[in-house]
Design a protein around this motif. Structure first.
Motif, PDB file in Angstrom:
ATOM      1  N   UNK A  89       0.846  -1.143  -0.107  1.00 15.55           N
ATOM      2  CA  UNK A  89       0.141   0.010  -0.028  1.00 15.55           C
ATOM      3  C   UNK A  89       0.958   1.214  -0.152  1.00 15.55           C
ATOM      4  N   UNK A  90       1.928   1.206  -0.998  1.00 16.91           N
ATOM      5  CA  UNK A  90       2.900   2.285  -0.801  1.00 16.91           C
ATOM      6  C   UNK A  90       2.306   3.704  -1.215  1.00 16.91           C
ATOM      7  N   UNK A  91       1.747   3.824  -2.554  1.00 21.05           N
ATOM      8  CA  UNK A  91       0.964   5.053  -3.037  1.00 21.05           C
ATOM      9  C   UNK A  91      -0.491   4.509  -3.269  1.00 21.05           C
ATOM     10  N   UNK A  92      -1.369   5.075  -2.186  1.00 18.17           N
ATOM     11  CA  UNK A  92      -2.790   4.587  -2.497  1.00 18.17           C
ATOM     12  C   UNK A  92      -3.401   4.884  -3.748  1.00 18.17           C
ATOM     13  N   UNK A  93      -4.229   4.030  -4.379  1.00 15.33           N
ATOM     14  CA  UNK A  93      -4.676   4.066  -5.883  1.00 15.33           C
ATOM     15  C   UNK A  93      -5.916   3.410  -5.950  1.00 15.33           C
ATOM     16  N   UNK A  94      -6.955   3.544  -7.071  1.00 11.70           N
ATOM     17  CA  UNK A  94      -8.141   2.695  -7.105  1.00 11.70           C
ATOM     18  C   UNK A  94      -8.052   1.360  -6.874  1.00 11.70           C
ATOM     19  N   UNK A  95      -6.862   0.716  -7.318  1.00  9.65           N
ATOM     20  CA  UNK A  95      -6.458  -0.650  -7.105  1.00  9.65           C
ATOM     21  C   UNK A  95      -6.700  -1.005  -5.978  1.00  9.65           C
ATOM     22  N   UNK A  96      -5.936  -0.496  -5.069  1.00 10.64           N
ATOM     23  CA  UNK A  96      -5.858  -0.665  -3.468  1.00 10.64           C
ATOM     24  C   UNK A  96      -7.502  -0.562  -3.072  1.00 10.64           C
ATOM     25  N   UNK A 139      10.402  -2.506  -5.773  1.00 15.70           N
ATOM     26  CA  UNK A 139      11.400  -1.526  -5.133  1.00 15.70           C
ATOM     27  C   UNK A 139      11.025  -0.847  -3.682  1.00 15.70           C
ATOM     28  N   UNK A 140      11.855  -0.531  -2.998  1.00 22.88           N
ATOM     29  CA  UNK A 140      11.500  -0.070  -1.616  1.00 22.88           C
ATOM     30  C   UNK A 140      10.262   0.930  -1.471  1.00 22.88           C
ATOM     31  N   UNK A 141       9.216   0.960  -0.736  1.00 25.23           N
ATOM     32  CA  UNK A 141       8.343   1.639  -0.856  1.00 25.23           C
ATOM     33  C   UNK A 141       8.714   3.252  -0.400  1.00 25.23           C
ATOM     34  N   UNK A 149      -1.082   0.785  -9.976  1.00 20.36           N
ATOM     35  CA  UNK A 149      -0.021   0.211  -9.390  1.00 20.36           C
ATOM     36  C   UNK A 149       1.070   1.404  -9.004  1.00 20.36           C
ATOM     37  N   UNK A 150       1.543   1.236  -7.619  1.00 20.63           N
ATOM     38  CA  UNK A 150       2.212   2.346  -7.321  1.00 20.63           C
ATOM     39  C   UNK A 150       3.458   2.513  -7.836  1.00 20.63           C
ATOM     40  N   UNK A 151       4.093   1.485  -8.490  1.00 24.12           N
ATOM     41  CA  UNK A 151       5.247   1.275  -9.498  1.00 24.12           C
ATOM     42  C   UNK A 151       5.098   2.327 -10.693  1.00 24.12           C
ATOM     43  N   UNK A 152       3.991   2.030 -11.359  1.00 28.00           N
ATOM     44  CA  UNK A 152       3.380   2.586 -12.524  1.00 28.00           C
ATOM     45  C   UNK A 152       3.146   4.260 -12.374  1.00 28.00           C
ATOM     46  N   UNK A 153       2.621   4.354 -11.146  1.00 26.08           N
ATOM     47  CA  UNK A 153       2.587   5.940 -10.961  1.00 26.08           C
ATOM     48  C   UNK A 153       3.757   6.760 -10.814  1.00 26.08           C
ATOM     49  N   UNK A 154       4.605   6.074  -9.843  1.00 24.95           N
ATOM     50  CA  UNK A 154       6.038   6.785  -9.806  1.00 24.95           C
ATOM     51  C   UNK A 154       6.723   6.921 -11.114  1.00 24.95           C
ATOM     52  N   UNK A 155       6.715   5.937 -11.972  1.00 27.12           N
ATOM     53  CA  UNK A 155       7.188   5.878 -13.196  1.00 27.12           C
ATOM     54  C   UNK A 155       6.740   6.895 -13.901  1.00 27.12           C
ATOM     55  N   UNK A 156       5.131   7.192 -13.699  1.00 25.09           N
ATOM     56  CA  UNK A 156       4.615   8.375 -14.718  1.00 25.09           C
ATOM     57  C   UNK A 156       4.962   9.757 -14.112  1.00 25.09           C
ATOM     58  N   UNK A 157       5.321   9.829 -12.669  1.00 26.51           N
ATOM     59  CA  UNK A 157       5.989  11.000 -12.267  1.00 26.51           C
ATOM     60  C   UNK A 157       7.265  11.434 -12.675  1.00 26.51           C
TER      61      UNK A 157
END
Length: 145
Positions: A10-17, A45-47, A126-134
Motif C-alpha cells: 500500500x505504498x501510493x494509495x490508488x483505485x486498485x488498492x 522497489x522499496x516503498x 500500480x504504485x510503481x506505474x504511478x512513480x514511473x509516470x511522475x
C-alpha cells in the motif's frame, strides 16, 4: 462474526488498492489489513511512503476495521494473533495459494484463501506505474525542447 485479513505494501494509495480492500471487506464483518514493513518488501522497489504513514492511511479507509504493521521476522505472527476466517490476496500478489494453505495448516490455522480480481477502471493501479509516470512527466516538463 467473519474476520477477513488483506495484506499488502500500500505504498501510493490508488483505485486498485481501494478495490482490493472494498472487495475484501464485503466478504466479512471485520476487515483487518496487514501492511508490509519497509524492510520486508523485497519483491519490488522499496516503498516511497514510510510504513508508519502507510498503516495510518490504510487504517483510515472506509471499511477497514484495523490496520497493523506486519511482523519483522515472521509473516504469520499477525495472522496467528488475528485468527481470520478468510485471507484475501490481490490479483498480482506473488503468493502461491497452495503453499500458503500448507503453511497456515502447519500452524493450525484453517483459513480460507480468496484471490481478489484486478481493478480495470484506470491505468494507475500500480504504485510503481504511478512513480514511473511522475518521473516521466518531470523529465518531459523540464525538457528544453
Amino acid at each position: 462474526m467473519r474476520r477477513v485479513v488483506a495484506t499488502g505494501t500500500f505504498d501510493i494509495l490508488h483505485p486498485g488498492h481501494l478495490w482490493y480492500l472494498s472487495e475484501s471487506a464485503h466478504l466479512g464483518t471485520e476487515l483487518w489489513v496487514i501492511v508490509a514493513r519497509d524492510e520486508n518488501v523485497k519483491h519490488k522497489p522499496r516503498p516511497i511512503i514510510p510504513e508508519e504513514q502507510r498503516v495510518i492511511m490504510v487504517g483510515a479507509l472506509k471499511g477497514v476495521f484495523k490496520a497493523v504493521l506486519g511482523d519483522q521476522h515472521d509473516m504469520f505472527r499477525p495472522i496467528e494473533e488475528i485468527k481470520p476466517d478468510i485471507i484475501t490476496l490481490g490479483f498480482n500478489q506473488h503468493f502461491q495459494e497452495s503453499r500458503l494453505r500448507d503453511s497456515l495448516s502447519e500452524r493450525g490455522l484453517k483459513t480460507e484463501i480468496i484471490r481478489i480480481s484486478e481493478y480495470a477502471g484506470t491505468p494507475f493501479t500500480s504504485s510503481r506505474r504511478i512513480a514511473e509516470e511522475i518521473r516521466r512527466r518531470a523529465v518531459s516538463d523540464n525538457c528544453s525542447c
